[in-house]
Design a protein around this motif. Structure first.
Motif, PDB file in Angstrom:
ATOM      1  N   MET A 151       0.831  -1.189   0.000  1.00  0.00           N
ATOM      2  CA  MET A 151       0.000   0.000   0.000  1.00  0.00           C
ATOM      3  C   MET A 151       0.871   1.246   0.000  1.00  0.00           C
ATOM      4  SD  MET A 151      -3.377  -0.975   0.385  1.00  0.00           S
ATOM      5  CE  MET A 151      -4.335  -0.014   1.535  1.00  0.00           C
ATOM      6  N   GLN A 152       0.596   2.149  -0.935  1.00  0.00           N
ATOM      7  CA  GLN A 152       1.195   3.469  -0.939  1.00  0.00           C
ATOM      8  C   GLN A 152       0.187   4.455  -0.370  1.00  0.00           C
ATOM      9  OE1 GLN A 152       2.286   4.158  -4.997  1.00  0.00           O
ATOM     10  NE2 GLN A 152       4.031   2.778  -4.936  1.00  0.00           N
ATOM     11  N   LEU A 153       0.640   5.696  -0.207  1.00  0.00           N
ATOM     12  CA  LEU A 153      -0.219   6.724   0.359  1.00  0.00           C
ATOM     13  C   LEU A 153      -1.507   6.856  -0.443  1.00  0.00           C
ATOM     14  CD1 LEU A 153       0.069   8.623   2.766  1.00  0.00           C
ATOM     15  CD2 LEU A 153       0.896  10.378   1.194  1.00  0.00           C
ATOM     16  N   TRP A 154      -2.638   6.834   0.249  1.00  0.00           N
ATOM     17  CA  TRP A 154      -3.992   6.974  -0.295  1.00  0.00           C
ATOM     18  C   TRP A 154      -4.484   5.742  -1.052  1.00  0.00           C
ATOM     19  CZ3 TRP A 154      -6.165  10.441   2.389  1.00  0.00           C
ATOM     20  CH2 TRP A 154      -5.502  11.629   2.738  1.00  0.00           C
ATOM     21  N   ASP A 155      -3.688   4.669  -1.078  1.00  0.00           N
ATOM     22  CA  ASP A 155      -4.202   3.424  -1.642  1.00  0.00           C
ATOM     23  C   ASP A 155      -5.316   2.882  -0.745  1.00  0.00           C
ATOM     24  OD1 ASP A 155      -2.630   3.332  -3.867  1.00  0.00           O
ATOM     25  OD2 ASP A 155      -1.153   1.940  -3.047  1.00  0.00           O
ATOM     26  N   ALA A 156      -6.190   2.082  -1.343  1.00  0.00           N
ATOM     27  CA  ALA A 156      -7.285   1.489  -0.576  1.00  0.00           C
ATOM     28  C   ALA A 156      -7.456   0.032  -0.966  1.00  0.00           C
ATOM     29  CB  ALA A 156      -8.592   2.252  -0.820  1.00  0.00           C
ATOM     30  N   LEU A 157      -7.862  -0.761   0.003  1.00  0.00           N
ATOM     31  CA  LEU A 157      -8.204  -2.167  -0.219  1.00  0.00           C
ATOM     32  C   LEU A 157      -9.622  -2.381   0.280  1.00  0.00           C
ATOM     33  CD1 LEU A 157      -6.169  -5.360   0.371  1.00  0.00           C
ATOM     34  CD2 LEU A 157      -8.302  -5.081   1.650  1.00  0.00           C
ATOM     35  N   HIS A 158     -10.459  -2.996  -0.560  1.00  0.00           N
ATOM     36  CA  HIS A 158     -11.824  -3.339  -0.187  1.00  0.00           C
ATOM     37  C   HIS A 158     -11.913  -4.849   0.004  1.00  0.00           C
ATOM     38  CE1 HIS A 158     -14.092   0.446  -1.805  1.00  0.00           C
ATOM     39  NE2 HIS A 158     -13.125   0.736  -0.972  1.00  0.00           N
ATOM     40  N   LEU A 159     -12.484  -5.259   1.112  1.00  0.00           N
ATOM     41  CA  LEU A 159     -12.660  -6.680   1.404  1.00  0.00           C
ATOM     42  C   LEU A 159     -14.121  -6.918   1.765  1.00  0.00           C
ATOM     43  CD1 LEU A 159     -10.326  -8.962   3.456  1.00  0.00           C
ATOM     44  CD2 LEU A 159     -12.774  -8.956   3.930  1.00  0.00           C
ATOM     45  N   ASN A 160     -14.710  -7.920   1.131  1.00  0.00           N
ATOM     46  CA  ASN A 160     -16.101  -8.300   1.404  1.00  0.00           C
ATOM     47  C   ASN A 160     -16.132  -9.707   1.973  1.00  0.00           C
ATOM     48  OD1 ASN A 160     -16.847  -5.867   0.168  1.00  0.00           O
ATOM     49  ND2 ASN A 160     -17.097  -6.838  -1.827  1.00  0.00           N
ATOM     50  N   LYS A 161     -16.858  -9.865   3.067  1.00  0.00           N
ATOM     51  CA  LYS A 161     -17.073 -11.191   3.643  1.00  0.00           C
ATOM     52  C   LYS A 161     -18.523 -11.272   4.079  1.00  0.00           C
ATOM     53  CE  LYS A 161     -15.454 -14.545   7.036  1.00  0.00           C
ATOM     54  NZ  LYS A 161     -14.593 -14.806   8.216  1.00  0.00           N
ATOM     55  N   GLY A 162     -19.343 -11.910   3.251  1.00  0.00           N
ATOM     56  CA  GLY A 162     -20.768 -11.939   3.538  1.00  0.00           C
ATOM     57  C   GLY A 162     -21.327 -10.527   3.554  1.00  0.00           C
ATOM     58  N   PRO A 163     -22.095 -10.180   4.584  1.00  0.00           N
ATOM     59  CA  PRO A 163     -22.667  -8.833   4.649  1.00  0.00           C
ATOM     60  C   PRO A 163     -21.695  -7.775   5.165  1.00  0.00           C
ATOM     61  CG  PRO A 163     -23.384 -10.106   6.533  1.00  0.00           C
ATOM     62  CD  PRO A 163     -22.582 -11.049   5.673  1.00  0.00           C
ATOM     63  N   VAL A 164     -20.504  -8.199   5.603  1.00  0.00           N
ATOM     64  CA  VAL A 164     -19.537  -7.262   6.194  1.00  0.00           C
ATOM     65  C   VAL A 164     -18.638  -6.690   5.107  1.00  0.00           C
ATOM     66  CG1 VAL A 164     -17.661  -7.001   7.860  1.00  0.00           C
ATOM     67  CG2 VAL A 164     -19.590  -8.496   8.370  1.00  0.00           C
ATOM     68  N   ARG A 165     -18.440  -5.385   5.174  1.00  0.00           N
ATOM     69  CA  ARG A 165     -17.571  -4.683   4.230  1.00  0.00           C
ATOM     70  C   ARG A 165     -16.438  -4.015   5.004  1.00  0.00           C
ATOM     71  NH1 ARG A 165     -20.384  -7.479   1.872  1.00  0.00           N
ATOM     72  NH2 ARG A 165     -21.856  -7.035   0.183  1.00  0.00           N
ATOM     73  N   LEU A 166     -15.231  -4.139   4.470  1.00  0.00           N
ATOM     74  CA  LEU A 166     -14.060  -3.503   5.067  1.00  0.00           C
ATOM     75  C   LEU A 166     -13.347  -2.678   4.011  1.00  0.00           C
ATOM     76  CD1 LEU A 166     -11.819  -3.170   7.298  1.00  0.00           C
ATOM     77  CD2 LEU A 166     -10.753  -5.212   6.281  1.00  0.00           C
ATOM     78  N   ARG A 167     -13.026  -1.444   4.353  1.00  0.00           N
ATOM     79  CA  ARG A 167     -12.202  -0.591   3.511  1.00  0.00           C
ATOM     80  C   ARG A 167     -10.978  -0.191   4.325  1.00  0.00           C
ATOM     81  NH1 ARG A 167     -12.510   3.153  -0.924  1.00  0.00           N
ATOM     82  NH2 ARG A 167     -11.004   4.833  -0.652  1.00  0.00           N
ATOM     83  N   VAL A 168      -9.785  -0.483   3.795  1.00  0.00           N
ATOM     84  CA  VAL A 168      -8.522  -0.109   4.429  1.00  0.00           C
ATOM     85  C   VAL A 168      -7.884   0.975   3.565  1.00  0.00           C
ATOM     86  CG1 VAL A 168      -6.292  -0.886   5.280  1.00  0.00           C
ATOM     87  CG2 VAL A 168      -8.252  -2.451   5.316  1.00  0.00           C
ATOM     88  N   THR A 169      -7.587   2.133   4.167  1.00  0.00           N
ATOM     89  CA  THR A 169      -7.019   3.255   3.437  1.00  0.00           C
ATOM     90  C   THR A 169      -5.700   3.662   4.081  1.00  0.00           C
ATOM     91  OG1 THR A 169      -9.260   4.054   2.973  1.00  0.00           O
ATOM     92  CG2 THR A 169      -7.448   5.574   2.525  1.00  0.00           C
ATOM     93  N   ALA A 170      -4.662   3.838   3.256  1.00  0.00           N
ATOM     94  CA  ALA A 170      -3.357   4.274   3.743  1.00  0.00           C
ATOM     95  C   ALA A 170      -3.344   5.789   3.860  1.00  0.00           C
ATOM     96  CB  ALA A 170      -2.260   3.806   2.784  1.00  0.00           C
TER      97      ALA A 170
END
Length: 260
Positions: A151-170
């Motif tokens: 991850m570089q600055l301002w990169d994002a990762l989206h992860l979905n697991k069933g109804p749960v959503r995760l967004r990770v932002t640098a």
């Protein structure tokens, strides 16, 4: 269709007569640039995990707890995230055998200089790992490494697991900073969410208190602090900064998602 094309040709001729072909060229470049910018908007990585059917409804609250020396386990309605410094005692092939099951690892850079590369992660070959992009990859590994997501600055990762959503932002440190200082974990289920900031850098108490102004959307901060990470609650933090970081324990800290 022919009528539309004729209208477009007439409009271009009128624009050329009024502003010249150079203006049309500038307009075309602007349109192309806007389309390119729109095309680049979005997460750098997208992951979809299988969600095993639950025997009962997931708990409405989440939890952050100490799971090893320097190791924090973040649980949210069936989603499990590990946060660990690369110089923690739990970062070894032997210690990883005692790690709890998880869907994602957020590996922050070593603070004290001791760093063994990514080789220890071969013990958890199926675990996706978020790392800072300037970390050096190992030359040769004896066993397959897990999937690394630099991850570089301002990169994002989206992860979905069933109804749960995760967004990770640098995210950067302060105003004008170009250094990646931490990751914002935005966990939600479509109705409510919780935002936990995982800092890559240890902070003095005064700097930690300033996070409330720098990260107005965050609810909780996880700070590296030797082998025992600390928690700082930002939701409800007063202007006087009465809340102070507290040591993370095995009993953990419970939190509830917030409707925003």
């Amino acid at each position: 269709m022919g009528t539309i094309m004729a209208y477009i040709r007439t409009w271009r001729q009128q624009m050329a007569q009024a502003y010249g072909w150079r203006a049309l060229g500038v307009l075309a470049l602007l349109v192309f640039g806007c389309r390119l910018g729109v095309a680049q908007v979005g997460p750098r990585y997208v992951l979809a995990l299988d969600s095993a059917p639950l025997r009962s409804a997931p708990p409405p609250a989440g939890q952050v707890q100490l799971a090893g020396k320097g190791l924090a386990l973040i649980s949210f309605q069936g989603l499990r995230i590990l946060a660990l410094g690369a110089d923690a005692e739990a970062y070894s092939a032997e210690a990883m055998a005692q790690w709890p099951q998880a869907d994602l690892l957020v590996l922050t850079p070593a603070a004290s200089g001791r760093y063994e590369g990514f080789a220890p992660l071969s013990a958890r070959g199926g675990l996706p790992v978020i790392v800072v992009a300037d970390e050096r990859a190992p030359a040769v590994a004896a066993a397959p490494l897990p999937a690394l997501y630099p991850m570089q600055l301002w990169d994002a990762l989206h992860l979905n697991k069933g109804p749960v959503r995760l967004r990770v932002t640098a995210l950067p440190g302060g105003a004008g900073s170009s250094e990646l200082a931490g990751f914002m974990l935005d966990m939600g289920n479509g109705r409510a969410s919780y935002r936990l900031y995982v800092s890559c850098l240890p902070l003095a108490q005064s700097d930690a208190q300033a996070l409330g102004q720098r990260l107005p959307g965050a609810d909780l901060v996880l700070l590296p602090h030797g082998q025992t990470p600390q928690l700082l609650a930002l939701r409800g933090l007063t202007a006087a900064g009465e809340t102070v970081p507290v040591a993370l324990t095995a009993a953990g800290h419970h939190f509830k998602p917030v409707r925003r």
